[in-house]
Design an enzyme around this catalytic site. Structure first.
Site, short mmCIF file in Angstrom:
data_model
loop_
_atom_site.label_atom_id
_atom_site.label_comp_id
_atom_site.label_asym_id
_atom_site.label_seq_id
_atom_site.Cartn_x
_atom_site.Cartn_y
_atom_site.Cartn_z
CG ASN A 1 -0.24 -0.04 2.50
OD1 ASN A 1 0.47 0.89 2.85
ND2 ASN A 1 -0.38 -1.14 3.25
CE LYS B 1 8.56 -13.42 -13.26
NZ LYS B 1 9.26 -13.15 -14.49
N PRO C 1 -3.66 -11.50 10.54
CG PRO C 1 -1.71 -11.78 11.76
CD PRO C 1 -2.31 -12.03 10.41
CB ILE D 1 -0.96 -6.29 14.76
CG1 ILE D 1 -0.51 -7.17 13.58
CG2 ILE D 1 0.13 -6.19 15.81
CD1 ILE D 1 0.50 -6.53 12.67
CG PHE E 1 -2.86 5.89 13.42
CD1 PHE E 1 -2.15 5.59 14.58
CD2 PHE E 1 -2.70 7.15 12.87
CE1 PHE E 1 -1.30 6.51 15.16
CE2 PHE E 1 -1.86 8.09 13.44
CZ PHE E 1 -1.16 7.77 14.58
CE LYS F 1 -11.16 1.04 10.79
NZ LYS F 1 -10.42 1.62 9.68
CE LYS G 1 -9.03 -2.39 13.54
NZ LYS G 1 -7.86 -2.74 12.73
N1 CTP Z 1 -4.11 -2.84 12.04
C1 CTP Z 1 -3.36 -3.88 12.56
N2 CTP Z 1 -3.39 -5.10 11.95
C2 CTP Z 1 -4.11 -5.29 10.84
C3 CTP Z 1 -4.87 -4.22 10.29
C4 CTP Z 1 -4.83 -3.00 10.92
O1 CTP Z 1 -2.69 -3.69 13.58
N3 CTP Z 1 -4.11 -6.47 10.26
C5 CTP Z 1 -4.13 -1.55 12.75
C6 CTP Z 1 -3.49 -0.41 12.04
O2 CTP Z 1 -2.13 -0.27 12.40
C7 CTP Z 1 -4.30 0.77 12.55
C8 CTP Z 1 -5.67 0.19 12.75
O3 CTP Z 1 -5.46 -1.21 12.89
O4 CTP Z 1 -3.87 1.21 13.81
C9 CTP Z 1 -6.67 0.47 11.68
O5 CTP Z 1 -6.31 -0.02 10.45
P1 CTP Z 1 -7.22 0.22 9.13
O6 CTP Z 1 -6.50 -0.47 8.02
O7 CTP Z 1 -7.50 1.65 8.99
O8 CTP Z 1 -8.54 -0.49 9.52
P2 CTP Z 1 -9.02 -1.92 9.21
O9 CTP Z 1 -9.01 -2.72 10.45
O10 CTP Z 1 -8.27 -2.48 8.06
O11 CTP Z 1 -10.53 -1.69 8.82
P3 CTP Z 1 -11.15 -1.31 7.39
O12 CTP Z 1 -10.40 -2.11 6.37
O13 CTP Z 1 -12.54 -1.64 7.55
O14 CTP Z 1 -10.91 0.16 7.20
#
Ligand code: CTP
Length: 397
Positions: free
Chosen positions: A208, A286, A303, A305, A323, A337, A341
């Site tokens: 990303n 590949k 997972p 985190i 975040f 969220k 979480k």
């Molecule tokens: N995060 C994490 N592990 C993941 C996904 C996200 O620790 N597998 C944490 C990110 O570091 C951030 C927060 O979760 O602090 C939010 O991540 P975000 O990608 O914005 O949200 P998602 O959980 O992916 O929800 P959505 O895809 O619905 O926006």
């Protein structure tokens, strides 16, 4: 008060060098011992004799002075102080520092020191605003160098703008802040940052646009407040800050492993843009093109985190901050969220392309906690980090 503190004061060659003499008096009034170093150019503005008299110390001027080397070598001189202050910090000295040059006593001390360095820049406004100086400033800040000023105002050269050296009392305040034990001393804080890379095969991956700039700025700001920071980072565009323990990972699974291995922590800040999915089974070799057929990629969920740590039954960090990168209904989505979480705070931002936030230098965040919803103005990522670190310090005190 600065009693018992030793300051190595490097005076650069600029008209503001005369203010450095007052700075010596102010530092000594507060009990500090000041060891002065003059560059060749500084001697055009102030005399070694007056600086020596004000500091009541020997003045160091030459890298190749045999007597000085016999009494105290330049490496020892660079380490003997509690703090190194450069006032005035000229454009030339900043460029030498940013480039790692060591071709005179001042630049050699600055490269050899293991102490914190505080710069009080002073130069003509055009020189200050020049992209080269601004690039050097960014490099030095990223290296953990502290900066005070410059101030804006009339300049000795007749122009107006930023470039005047800060007043001696403002520099003294910055010295006191740099030498104070920060409010996070003794606290262990974990920060995740950057994107994750999820392999498709040995040469391709899913990623990303996260640059890792906000996470690095947060880690730097926490370290500046005295925290012992563990920085778990994916392959980011920006370098990790100095003065933190860095763990580099590629995938979300590796990031979870690194985070769990770094516990216990008093606080955990999850600024990483973790990939939500990985390949159900990444190919060991590949993937080749086959008669125009497009491959189908099958995903497995990574997972979470943040949720894993926020919902720990035992040993959960006292403060868990997540975040939320959103493009629609930022506050509603981020509030949900936070609940889902189980973290204490969510720092939400709008990452729609038109905001320029993802990969940019600024951020506009809303902090959602038990205390409610607080939107901050659009600030640089460094300013957001400083504000957040101060909040974290309050919460962990
Ligand atoms: N995060 C994490 N592990 C993941 C996904 C996200 O620790 N597998 C944490 C990110 O570091 C951030 C927060 O979760 O602090 C939010 O991540 P975000 O990608 O914005 O949200 P998602 O959980 O992916 O929800 P959505 O895809 O619905 O926006």
């Amino acid at each position: 008060m600065l009693s018992g503190k030793r300051i190595l004061l490097i005076i650069g060659g600029g008209i503001a060098a005369f203010k450095a003499q007052d700075l010596i008096r102010r530092l000594r009034e507060r009990g500090a011992e000041v060891i002065p170093v003059l560059t060749k150019a500084a001697e055009e503005f102030v005399t070694p004799l007056s600086v020596s008299a004000l500091a009541a110390q020997k003045v160091y001027r030459d890298l190749f002075d045999l007597t000085d080397e016999a009494e105290m070598g330049h490496i020892e001189l660079s380490r003997s102080a509690d703090l190194v202050v450069v006032a005035p910090a000229t454009a030339d000295l900043m460029a030498k520092m940013a480039g790692g040059l060591a071709n005179d006593l001042a630049s050699t001390l600055l490269l050899a020191t293991d102490k914190r360095v505080l710069l009080a820049p002073a130069m003509n406004v055009r020189m200050w605003e020049h992209p080269a100086t601004q690039r050097n400033l960014a490099t030095l800040t990223a290296d953990g160098v502290l900066i005070v000023g410059p101030d804006e105002g009339d300049m000795a050269c007749g122009e107006y703008g930023p470039g005047r050296m800060s007043e001696p009392l403002a520099i003294v305040a910055a010295v006191e802040a740099a030498l104070a034990d920060g409010p996070l001393k003794g606290k262990h804080v974990l920060v995740t940052s950057g994107p994750t890379h999820e392999p498709i095969d040995p040469v391709r991956y899913i990623a990303n646009r996260s640059s890792g700039a906000q996470g690095a700025a947060i880690a730097r700001a926490l370290a500046a407040l005295g925290a012992d920071v563990t920085f778990v980072t994916g392959p980011a565009d920006v370098d990790p800050p100095s003065g933190v323990s860095v763990i580099r990972i590629q995938t979300a699974q590796e990031m979870l492993g690194a985070v769990e291995a770094s516990l216990p922590a008093d606080g955990a800040i999850f600024a990483a843009a973790v990939a939500d999915w990985r390949m159900a089974s990444a190919s060991d070799s590949k993937i080749k093109k086959k008669n125009g057929k497009t491959p189908t990629l099958e995903f497995a969920e990574n997972p979470d985190i943040l949720a894993t740590i926020a919902q720990m039954k035992a040993g959960r960090p006292q403060l868990v901050v997540g975040f939320a990168a959103e493009t629609d209904d930022v506050i509603a989505n981020a509030t949900a969220k936070r609940e889902r979480k189980g973290c204490d705070w969510i720092v939400a931002n709008d990452v729609s392309p038109e905001t320029g936030i993802m990969g940019g230098v600024e951020n506009a965040v809303t902090v959602i906690s038990n205390e409610g919803v607080e939107s901050w103005p659009r600030l640089s990522k460094d300013q957001v980090a400083a504000k957040l670190a101060a909040r974290i310090a309050e919460a962990l005190s």
